[in-house]
Design a protein around this motif. Structure first.
Motif, PDB file in Angstrom:
ATOM      1  N   GLN A  34       0.823  -1.207   0.000  1.00  0.00           N
ATOM      2  CA  GLN A  34       0.000   0.000   0.000  1.00  0.00           C
ATOM      3  C   GLN A  34       0.859   1.260   0.000  1.00  0.00           C
ATOM      4  O   GLN A  34       0.520   2.267  -0.646  1.00  0.00           O
ATOM      5  N   ARG A  35       1.989   1.226   0.710  1.00  0.00           N
ATOM      6  CA  ARG A  35       2.916   2.364   0.698  1.00  0.00           C
ATOM      7  C   ARG A  35       3.469   2.586  -0.705  1.00  0.00           C
ATOM      8  O   ARG A  35       3.581   3.724  -1.183  1.00  0.00           O
ATOM      9  N   ILE A  36       3.818   1.488  -1.364  1.00  0.00           N
ATOM     10  CA  ILE A  36       4.351   1.579  -2.721  1.00  0.00           C
ATOM     11  C   ILE A  36       3.302   2.147  -3.667  1.00  0.00           C
ATOM     12  O   ILE A  36       3.586   3.034  -4.484  1.00  0.00           O
ATOM     13  N   LEU A  37       2.079   1.636  -3.543  1.00  0.00           N
ATOM     14  CA  LEU A  37       1.004   2.109  -4.410  1.00  0.00           C
ATOM     15  C   LEU A  37       0.703   3.588  -4.193  1.00  0.00           C
ATOM     16  O   LEU A  37       0.410   4.325  -5.139  1.00  0.00           O
ATOM     17  N   ALA A  38       0.780   4.028  -2.937  1.00  0.00           N
ATOM     18  CA  ALA A  38       0.517   5.433  -2.642  1.00  0.00           C
ATOM     19  C   ALA A  38       1.556   6.327  -3.321  1.00  0.00           C
ATOM     20  O   ALA A  38       1.219   7.353  -3.925  1.00  0.00           O
ATOM     21  N   LEU A  39       2.839   5.923  -3.233  1.00  0.00           N
ATOM     22  CA  LEU A  39       3.899   6.700  -3.875  1.00  0.00           C
ATOM     23  C   LEU A  39       3.793   6.600  -5.399  1.00  0.00           C
ATOM     24  O   LEU A  39       3.978   7.598  -6.103  1.00  0.00           O
ATOM     25  N   LYS A  40       3.455   5.445  -5.878  1.00  0.00           N
ATOM     26  CA  LYS A  40       3.286   5.227  -7.321  1.00  0.00           C
ATOM     27  C   LYS A  40       2.236   6.174  -7.893  1.00  0.00           C
ATOM     28  O   LYS A  40       2.435   6.807  -8.926  1.00  0.00           O
ATOM     29  N   THR A  41       1.106   6.281  -7.188  1.00  0.00           N
ATOM     30  CA  THR A  41       0.005   7.129  -7.645  1.00  0.00           C
ATOM     31  C   THR A  41       0.351   8.605  -7.508  1.00  0.00           C
ATOM     32  O   THR A  41       0.097   9.409  -8.412  1.00  0.00           O
ATOM     33  N   ALA A  42       0.956   8.959  -6.378  1.00  0.00           N
ATOM     34  CA  ALA A  42       1.258  10.365  -6.104  1.00  0.00           C
ATOM     35  C   ALA A  42       2.265  10.945  -7.091  1.00  0.00           C
ATOM     36  O   ALA A  42       2.149  12.102  -7.513  1.00  0.00           O
ATOM     37  N   GLU A  43       3.268  10.144  -7.468  1.00  0.00           N
ATOM     38  CA  GLU A  43       4.335  10.662  -8.327  1.00  0.00           C
ATOM     39  C   GLU A  43       4.336  10.042  -9.722  1.00  0.00           C
ATOM     40  O   GLU A  43       5.278  10.239 -10.488  1.00  0.00           O
ATOM     41  N   GLU A  44       3.282   9.282 -10.009  1.00  0.00           N
ATOM     42  CA  GLU A  44       3.118   8.664 -11.327  1.00  0.00           C
ATOM     43  C   GLU A  44       4.346   7.840 -11.717  1.00  0.00           C
ATOM     44  O   GLU A  44       4.919   7.985 -12.801  1.00  0.00           O
ATOM     45  N   LEU A  45       4.732   6.971 -10.815  1.00  0.00           N
ATOM     46  CA  LEU A  45       5.879   6.087 -11.026  1.00  0.00           C
ATOM     47  C   LEU A  45       5.400   4.695 -11.402  1.00  0.00           C
ATOM     48  O   LEU A  45       4.241   4.348 -11.225  1.00  0.00           O
ATOM     49  N   ARG A  46       6.329   3.877 -11.897  1.00  0.00           N
ATOM     50  CA  ARG A  46       6.050   2.458 -12.032  1.00  0.00           C
ATOM     51  C   ARG A  46       6.084   1.834 -10.648  1.00  0.00           C
ATOM     52  O   ARG A  46       6.706   2.357  -9.732  1.00  0.00           O
ATOM     53  N   PHE A  47       5.418   0.686 -10.514  1.00  0.00           N
ATOM     54  CA  PHE A  47       5.417   0.002  -9.224  1.00  0.00           C
ATOM     55  C   PHE A  47       6.839  -0.319  -8.794  1.00  0.00           C
ATOM     56  O   PHE A  47       7.213  -0.123  -7.633  1.00  0.00           O
ATOM     57  N   SER A  48       7.659  -0.791  -9.737  1.00  0.00           N
ATOM     58  CA  SER A  48       9.041  -1.157  -9.411  1.00  0.00           C
ATOM     59  C   SER A  48       9.846   0.065  -8.968  1.00  0.00           C
ATOM     60  O   SER A  48      10.645   0.000  -8.028  1.00  0.00           O
ATOM     61  N   GLU A  49       9.639   1.206  -9.637  1.00  0.00           N
ATOM     62  CA  GLU A  49      10.361   2.424  -9.280  1.00  0.00           C
ATOM     63  C   GLU A  49       9.978   2.891  -7.881  1.00  0.00           C
ATOM     64  O   GLU A  49      10.842   3.293  -7.080  1.00  0.00           O
ATOM     65  N   ALA A  50       8.686   2.837  -7.565  1.00  0.00           N
ATOM     66  CA  ALA A  50       8.225   3.255  -6.242  1.00  0.00           C
ATOM     67  C   ALA A  50       8.776   2.327  -5.159  1.00  0.00           C
ATOM     68  O   ALA A  50       9.173   2.779  -4.080  1.00  0.00           O
ATOM     69  N   ALA A  51       8.807   1.029  -5.437  1.00  0.00           N
ATOM     70  CA  ALA A  51       9.321   0.067  -4.462  1.00  0.00           C
ATOM     71  C   ALA A  51      10.788   0.331  -4.157  1.00  0.00           C
ATOM     72  O   ALA A  51      11.223   0.293  -2.994  1.00  0.00           O
ATOM     73  N   MET A  52      11.573   0.621  -5.196  1.00  0.00           N
ATOM     74  CA  MET A  52      12.997   0.903  -4.993  1.00  0.00           C
ATOM     75  C   MET A  52      13.201   2.248  -4.310  1.00  0.00           C
ATOM     76  O   MET A  52      14.098   2.406  -3.487  1.00  0.00           O
ATOM     77  N   ARG A  53      12.361   3.231  -4.645  1.00  0.00           N
ATOM     78  CA  ARG A  53      12.460   4.556  -4.025  1.00  0.00           C
ATOM     79  C   ARG A  53      12.271   4.454  -2.509  1.00  0.00           C
ATOM     80  O   ARG A  53      12.929   5.154  -1.733  1.00  0.00           O
ATOM     81  N   LEU A  54      11.381   3.571  -2.084  1.00  0.00           N
ATOM     82  CA  LEU A  54      11.097   3.393  -0.659  1.00  0.00           C
ATOM     83  C   LEU A  54      12.067   2.437   0.022  1.00  0.00           C
ATOM     84  O   LEU A  54      11.991   2.230   1.230  1.00  0.00           O
ATOM     85  N   GLY A  55      12.966   1.836  -0.746  1.00  0.00           N
ATOM     86  CA  GLY A  55      13.915   0.901  -0.178  1.00  0.00           C
ATOM     87  C   GLY A  55      13.309  -0.444   0.168  1.00  0.00           C
ATOM     88  O   GLY A  55      13.878  -1.210   0.964  1.00  0.00           O
ATOM     89  N   LEU A  56      12.165  -0.764  -0.428  1.00  0.00           N
ATOM     90  CA  LEU A  56      11.474  -2.020  -0.139  1.00  0.00           C
ATOM     91  C   LEU A  56      11.829  -3.121  -1.137  1.00  0.00           C
ATOM     92  O   LEU A  56      11.403  -4.269  -0.981  1.00  0.00           O
ATOM     93  N   ALA A  57      12.586  -2.774  -2.164  1.00  0.00           N
ATOM     94  CA  ALA A  57      13.044  -3.762  -3.143  1.00  0.00           C
ATOM     95  C   ALA A  57      14.292  -3.213  -3.816  1.00  0.00           C
ATOM     96  O   ALA A  57      14.493  -1.996  -3.894  1.00  0.00           O
ATOM     97  N   THR A  58      15.134  -4.114  -4.286  1.00  0.00           N
ATOM     98  CA  THR A  58      16.330  -3.726  -5.024  1.00  0.00           C
ATOM     99  C   THR A  58      16.101  -3.960  -6.510  1.00  0.00           C
ATOM    100  O   THR A  58      15.144  -4.617  -6.915  1.00  0.00           O
ATOM    101  N   GLN A  59      17.009  -3.427  -7.314  1.00  0.00           N
ATOM    102  CA  GLN A  59      16.923  -3.658  -8.751  1.00  0.00           C
ATOM    103  C   GLN A  59      16.982  -5.155  -9.055  1.00  0.00           C
ATOM    104  O   GLN A  59      16.280  -5.653  -9.941  1.00  0.00           O
TER     105      GLN A  59
END
Length: 286
Positions: A34-59
C-alpha cells in the motif's frame, strides 16, 4: 491486493505480478504494498520504481520478478553465434580445445565459489578481448550450467555482432533507466543468456561506476553459475576498471607481437586499485 481504479488491465497485471513475487520472495507485506502504491500514484511512477524509491526492493529483486513471470511484455529475441565463434559449432577444432582448456583452468582457480564471475580486460583495442569473452561464455554454457555473457563495453560494443543479436536494448538501458535487463537466448545454447550493451550512452563510465551495476551483479550471482563480462580497452578508458571493481576478478589478455610490455605493466598497476583478483593472463596469437 486490489486493482487500481482507472488503470488498464495490462498495467494492473504488471504491478500485481511483481508485487506477488516480492511478497513471496522478499517478505513484502500488504502494508508495504500500500505504501508503494501510494507513492506510485502520487508521483506517477512504475510500481518497481516506487518500491525501490522506498527501499522495499532492489533492482535485482525487480529483475528477478520480471524474469520469473511467464508473461513477458515482448518476445525474447534469439541470438545466433557468428561463424568465427568456432567453439559453438565445432567441438573438435583445435581452437575449441584450447578454449575448453582455458575454461578448465579458470574454473579451478575459482573453485569453491558459488558463481564463477570475471571480467575480460586488455590494454588496447584489436587484441581479441570480445571474442575471447564470447568463447569462454559459450564453453561454460556447454557444461550444461547457467551462464551469462554481458557486453559491458558501452563505447564500441561487439557482442551483438558476434551473436547476430538485436541491440535496441541492453545493459545501458538497465543502468540508465533502472529497467530489468533484456536477456537474449542463444540458438542451440539453452544454458547461455546474452545481455548486449544497448544504445551507446553519453556517460558510460558514470553508469558502470554506479552501485546499480553491483546490485545487478549480486542478483545475477544467484541465478547463474558463470558470468563473463566484456569491457573496453583500459589504455583508452577507465570503464573496465569500474567493471573490475564490481566483478572482483579479471582475466587479462594481450596480443603477441602487438601489445607493448609497458602497456601490460600499466594495466596491472591500474587494476591494483580496483581490488580485483587477477585470475591469469592470456597471450593471443592471430
Amino acid at each position: 491486493m486490489s486493482l487500481i481504479p482507472g488503470r488498464s488491465a495490462r498495467e494492473n497485471e504488471d504491478w500485481l505480478r511483481i508485487a506477488s513475487y516480492l511478497t513471496r520472495i522478499t517478505g513484502l507485506s500488504e502494508a508495504d504494498v500500500q505504501r508503494i502504491l501510494a507513492l506510485k500514484t502520487a508521483e506517477e511512477l512504475r510500481f518497481s520504481e516506487a518500491a525501490m524509491r522506498l527501499g522495499l526492493a532492489t533492482q535485482s529483486d525487480i529483475e528477478a520478478a520480471l524474469s520469473a513471470s511467464v508473461r513477458m511484455a515482448e518476445p525474447v529475441p534469439t541470438a545466433r553465434p557468428a561463424a568465427e565463434l568456432v567453439v559453438a559449432s565445432d567441438s573438435y577444432h583445435p581452437h575449441s580445445e584450447r578454449i575448453r582448456a582455458l575454461r578448465t583452468e579458470l574454473l579451478l582457480r575459482q573453485s569453491g565459489q558459488d558463481c564463477n564471475l570475471f571480467a575480460v580486460v586488455s590494454p588496447g583495442r584489436g587484441e581479441g578481448r570480445s571474442r575471447l569473452a564470447a568463447e569462454l561464455a559459450i564453453a561454460c554454457a556447454q557444461l550444461g550450467q547457467a551462464t551469462l555473457l554481458v557486453d559491458a563495453d558501452l563505447r564500441r560494443p561487439r557482442q551483438h555482432e558476434l551473436f547476430n543479436a538485436e541491440n535496441a536494448k541492453g545493459l545501458a538501458d538497465a543502468l540508465a533507466l533502472s529497467e530489468a535487463p533484456r536477456m537474449q537466448t542463444v540458438h542451440q545454447l539453452p544454458k547461455l543468456a546474452l545481455l548486449t550493451s544497448g544504445p551507446r550512452p553519453g556517460n558510460p563510465l558514470e553508469l558502470l561506476s554506479d552501485a546499480l551495476l553491483g546490485d545487478l551483479i549480486s542478483g545475477w550471482r544467484r541465478r547463474y553459475k558463470h558470468i563473463v563480462l566484456d569491457t573496453p580497452p583500459v589504455s583508452e578508458f577507465s570503464d573496465a576498471l569500474a567493471v573490475a571493481s564490481h566483478a572482483g576478478a579479471v582475466l587479462m589478455l594481450s596480443r603477441a607481437q602487438s601489445t607493448p610490455l609497458d602497456a601490460g605493466r600499466e594495466l596491472l598497476r591500474r587494476l591494483s586499485s580496483t581490488g580485483a583478483r587477477v585470475l591469469g593472463s592470456v597471450m593471443n596469437h592471430f
